[in-house]
Design a protein around this motif. Structure first.
Motif, mmCIF file in Angstrom:
data_model
loop_
_atom_site.group_PDB
_atom_site.id
_atom_site.type_symbol
_atom_site.label_atom_id
_atom_site.label_comp_id
_atom_site.label_asym_id
_atom_site.label_seq_id
_atom_site.Cartn_x
_atom_site.Cartn_y
_atom_site.Cartn_z
ATOM 1 N N VAL A 194 0.873 -1.180 0.000
ATOM 2 C CA VAL A 194 0.000 0.000 0.000
ATOM 3 C C VAL A 194 0.909 1.228 0.000
ATOM 4 O O VAL A 194 1.871 1.292 0.772
ATOM 5 C CB VAL A 194 -0.939 0.039 1.224
ATOM 6 N N LEU A 195 0.615 2.214 -0.863
ATOM 7 C CA LEU A 195 1.428 3.419 -0.943
ATOM 8 C C LEU A 195 0.757 4.581 -0.225
ATOM 9 O O LEU A 195 -0.464 4.665 -0.173
ATOM 10 C CB LEU A 195 1.667 3.808 -2.403
ATOM 11 N N ASN A 196 1.580 5.470 0.314
ATOM 12 C CA ASN A 196 1.045 6.671 0.958
ATOM 13 C C ASN A 196 0.496 7.615 -0.104
ATOM 14 O O ASN A 196 0.697 7.407 -1.304
ATOM 15 C CB ASN A 196 2.112 7.338 1.836
ATOM 16 N N PRO A 197 -0.227 8.674 0.287
ATOM 17 C CA PRO A 197 -0.906 9.519 -0.706
ATOM 18 C C PRO A 197 -0.018 10.093 -1.794
ATOM 19 O O PRO A 197 -0.433 10.172 -2.951
ATOM 20 C CB PRO A 197 -1.530 10.630 0.153
ATOM 21 N N ILE B 198 -1.216 -8.496 10.993
ATOM 22 C CA ILE B 198 -1.326 -7.042 10.937
ATOM 23 C C ILE B 198 -1.036 -6.560 9.516
ATOM 24 O O ILE B 198 -0.072 -6.995 8.898
ATOM 25 C CB ILE B 198 -0.365 -6.364 11.952
ATOM 26 N N ASP B 199 -1.914 -5.716 8.992
ATOM 27 C CA ASP B 199 -1.735 -5.138 7.656
ATOM 28 C C ASP B 199 -2.209 -3.691 7.675
ATOM 29 O O ASP B 199 -3.159 -3.354 8.382
ATOM 30 C CB ASP B 199 -2.571 -5.875 6.600
ATOM 31 N N ILE B 200 -1.575 -2.852 6.883
ATOM 32 C CA ILE B 200 -2.103 -1.502 6.677
ATOM 33 C C ILE B 200 -3.219 -1.572 5.649
ATOM 34 O O ILE B 200 -3.062 -2.124 4.561
ATOM 35 C CB ILE B 200 -0.996 -0.528 6.228
ATOM 36 N N VAL B 201 -4.372 -1.043 6.018
ATOM 37 C CA VAL B 201 -5.552 -1.026 5.156
ATOM 38 C C VAL B 201 -5.471 0.146 4.183
ATOM 39 O O VAL B 201 -5.803 0.036 3.003
ATOM 40 C CB VAL B 201 -6.830 -0.927 6.010
ATOM 41 N N GLY B 202 -5.046 1.294 4.675
ATOM 42 C CA GLY B 202 -4.946 2.490 3.842
ATOM 43 C C GLY B 202 -4.292 3.609 4.617
ATOM 44 O O GLY B 202 -4.124 3.536 5.836
ATOM 45 N N TRP B 203 -3.901 4.646 3.894
ATOM 46 C CA TRP B 203 -3.266 5.812 4.492
ATOM 47 C C TRP B 203 -4.277 6.953 4.569
ATOM 48 O O TRP B 203 -4.943 7.268 3.585
ATOM 49 C CB TRP B 203 -2.085 6.264 3.660
ATOM 50 N N VAL C 102 -2.307 5.993 9.452
ATOM 51 C CA VAL C 102 -2.732 4.819 8.675
ATOM 52 C C VAL C 102 -3.860 4.078 9.384
ATOM 53 O O VAL C 102 -4.025 4.164 10.604
ATOM 54 C CB VAL C 102 -1.549 3.835 8.465
ATOM 55 N N PHE C 103 -4.675 3.359 8.594
ATOM 56 C CA PHE C 103 -5.649 2.409 9.112
ATOM 57 C C PHE C 103 -4.992 1.030 9.116
ATOM 58 O O PHE C 103 -4.388 0.625 8.116
ATOM 59 C CB PHE C 103 -6.905 2.380 8.243
ATOM 60 N N VAL C 104 -5.141 0.314 10.221
ATOM 61 C CA VAL C 104 -4.435 -0.957 10.389
ATOM 62 C C VAL C 104 -5.406 -2.063 10.772
ATOM 63 O O VAL C 104 -6.226 -1.899 11.680
ATOM 64 C CB VAL C 104 -3.329 -0.837 11.477
ATOM 65 N N LYS D 85 -8.703 -9.445 5.649
ATOM 66 C CA LYS D 85 -7.976 -8.393 4.952
ATOM 67 C C LYS D 85 -8.987 -7.358 4.485
ATOM 68 O O LYS D 85 -10.147 -7.670 4.267
ATOM 69 C CB LYS D 85 -7.213 -8.945 3.746
ATOM 70 N N SER D 86 -8.557 -6.119 4.305
ATOM 71 C CA SER D 86 -9.520 -5.067 3.976
ATOM 72 C C SER D 86 -8.865 -3.935 3.203
ATOM 73 O O SER D 86 -7.643 -3.842 3.098
ATOM 74 C CB SER D 86 -10.156 -4.531 5.268
ATOM 75 N N CYS D 87 -9.704 -3.053 2.652
ATOM 76 C CA CYS D 87 -9.227 -1.861 1.954
ATOM 77 C C CYS D 87 -10.282 -0.781 2.090
ATOM 78 O O CYS D 87 -11.432 -1.045 2.437
ATOM 79 C CB CYS D 87 -8.954 -2.152 0.483
ATOM 80 N N MET D 88 -9.892 0.452 1.803
ATOM 81 C CA MET D 88 -10.804 1.589 1.879
ATOM 82 C C MET D 88 -10.865 2.312 0.546
ATOM 83 O O MET D 88 -9.935 2.224 -0.263
ATOM 84 C CB MET D 88 -10.344 2.574 2.954
#
Length: 517
Positions: free
Chosen positions: A41-44, A92-97, A103-105, A139-142
């Motif tokens: 996942v990349l930051n903005p 543990i995973d980052i969902v989004g920035w 970050v959302f984790v 697992k998830s995403c936004m």
């Protein structure tokens, strides 16, 4: 007979999923290890990559933490930062920035909860949470506005094992009850690792769809009239006979990432960079003479249904387009194969002015960059056959139309020591005609220039004849002769040294000068 090639053009992101696109994969060896690396996942601003790394503990348990890298494309380097929650078994995973520091984790220890973590001087600390449901989220995403969450879970009442659900953030600040996605996505098997592109295309991995290649395959579905379309397998080389998961599309037109345990990796899941190079819809609609050689072209640049593919015979041209007033321009970039004497594809640069073009070796390419109110800019790339990946950075400045402004017409060609225009000049001449038709009050002078080979008088006459040949062509194709003049300068105005072949080639040129607007 001259070998024919097709320019491979990076189409804009909105066209990415109209049809499957050709691509190649490259392992990001700087961050892959014998452990599992996944969930890119990349930051903005896409300067930081987050990814999960896991190792097996006793009794089959796993412990994961999030690592970070800096860079771009295939050139990512570990930063040394770590987001870790528990030394014991956890997922543990980052969902989004949210932004570059928040970050959302997803935390596998907490049922239905997404944690919010902020970065303070390199240390990540929890600062909030989102409660979604009572089941354990896998697992998830936004979406881009962080108002919708898609996640996989083994929630009771699902269609199979793991299914993908969605929850919306209401105006009251509360998250809606999760809703399972349709049968076009979920099956009796596992659907995991959802990822949104453009908020309307959902990528996910599945082992339950009937057209899989083996293990988990990556699919996508798009929203059409409020409904999710039938899931499409993205095919090879992204999918393999192994597990291929965690598709993530960058904002740039050609870059994406997956995780795969395919043969040839360092061990477990490895992260691969995807570079898209040909839109299949475009390839399917090429003229017969071109489409007949598409397969040969693709094989020449190592487009294979195999793992650990390498970019061995292509050139990446990229840079920024701006005006001479320093304003970035979302200009049109037109690509032509001068040997074919026609434009192959066109594209608009990004809002930032950034553009990227991928070219195979072995042909002579012309690039014309244009924007309303500016003179067009042309570049010529005569690329030899090549056996390695190359990058050319070329920032382009467009000149505002004004008296005294000039541009070199780099894709005008003449027969050796003659004023006869070669057939390869047709596209560039069309660019000049287009400029004049779009600006009906514009008057120009065509200027001829030579190198210093031969006598001064001979080069003077040659430059005058070549400039006149261009004007004659323009008049023959509908341009009022009153708007055109020609002038030859011989070798009196060099732009490079005449002591080298490269310098002399630069000096042999035709220029367009604005004389009246």
């Amino acid at each position: 007979m001259k070998k024919i090639y097709i320019i491979l053009f990076c189409f804009c992101c909105t066209m990415l999923f109209a049809q499957q696109r050709q691509c190649y994969l490259t392992s990001i060896d700087s961050i892959n290890t014998s452990l599992n690396e996944f969930n890119t996942v990349l930051n903005p601003d896409e300067t930081i990559m987050s990814y999960s790394s896991s190792k097996e503990l006793k009794h089959g348990d796993w412990n994961e933490h999030v690592l970070f890298a800096t860079g771009e494309g295939k050139n990512w380097q570990p930063s040394g930062q770590v987001l870790s929650i528990n030394k014991k078994a956890t997922h543990i995973d980052i969902v989004g920035w949210v932004n570059n520091d928040t970050v959302f984790v997803y935390d596998g220890r907490k049922k239905g909860i997404i944690g919010i973590y902020s970065n303070n001087n390199g240390k990540w600390k929890k600062c909030g949470k989102i409660k979604l449901c009572s089941s354990k989220i896998k697992k998830s995403c936004m979406n881009s506005s962080a108002t919708s969450i898609y996640f996989s879970t083994e929630k009771k009442g699902g269609k199979g094992k793991q299914d993908i659900y969605m929850s919306h953030l209401g105006s009251d600040g509360k998250w809606s009850k999760p809703v399972i996605l349709s049968d076009s996505i979920n099956t009796v098997g596992n659907e995991i690792a959802p990822a949104l592109v453009g908020d309307s295309v959902l990528f996910f991995a599945s082992d339950g769809h009937s057209d899989g290649l083996g293990g988990y395959d990556i699919y996508y579905s798009r929203i059409v009239n409020g409904e999710w379309s039938k899931a499409v397998n993205v095919g090879e080389p992204i999918n393999s006979t192994s597990d291929d998961v965690f598709y993530y599309k960058a904002k740039t037109e050609r870059d994406a990432f997956i995780s795969s345990n395919r043969e040839g990796g360092k061990g477990g899941l490895d992260i691969y960079a995807i570079s898209y190079i040909l839109d299949k819809h475009y390839a399917d609609n090429l003229p017969p003479a071109l489409s007949a050689i598409t397969d040969k072209l693709l094989s020449n640049i190592n487009i294979q249904a195999a793992s650990h593919l390498d970019s061995t015979k292509i050139t990446l041209l990229s840079g920024i387009i701006m005006g001479d007033d320093s304003i970035p321009l979302q200009a049109e970039v037109a690509l032509s194969d001068n040997g074919l004497m026609q434009v192959i594809a066109t594209q608009k640069a990004e809002e930032s002015g950034a553009y990227k073009v991928i070219l195979p070796g072995g042909a002579n390419y012309g690039i014309a960059v244009s924007y309303p109110g500016y003179l067009f800019h042309s570049e010529n790339f005569d690329l030899p056959e090549q056996n390695e990946y190359k990058e050319i950075n070329k920032d382009i400045v467009l000149k505002k139309i004004a008296i005294g402004k000039n541009v070199a017409l780099r894709n005008l060609f003449f027969e050796v020591d003659k004023s006869t225009l070669s057939d390869e000049s047709i596209v560039e001449l069309a660019n000049v005609i287009k400029l004049l038709n779009e600006n009906p009050t514009l008057h120009i002078e065509i200027e001829g220039h030579t190198d210093n080979t031969g006598s001064k008088s001979h080069n003077q006459k040659l430059s005058e004849a070549r400039a006149k040949a261009v004007v004659d062509y323009l008049v023959e194709h509908g341009i009022d002769a009153k708007r055109l003049t020609s002038k030859g300068y011989g070798f009196s105005k060099p732009v490079a040294t005449n002591k080298t072949p490269e310098g002399r080639a630069e000096n042999r040129r035709t220029e367009l000068l604005v004389t009246k607007i």
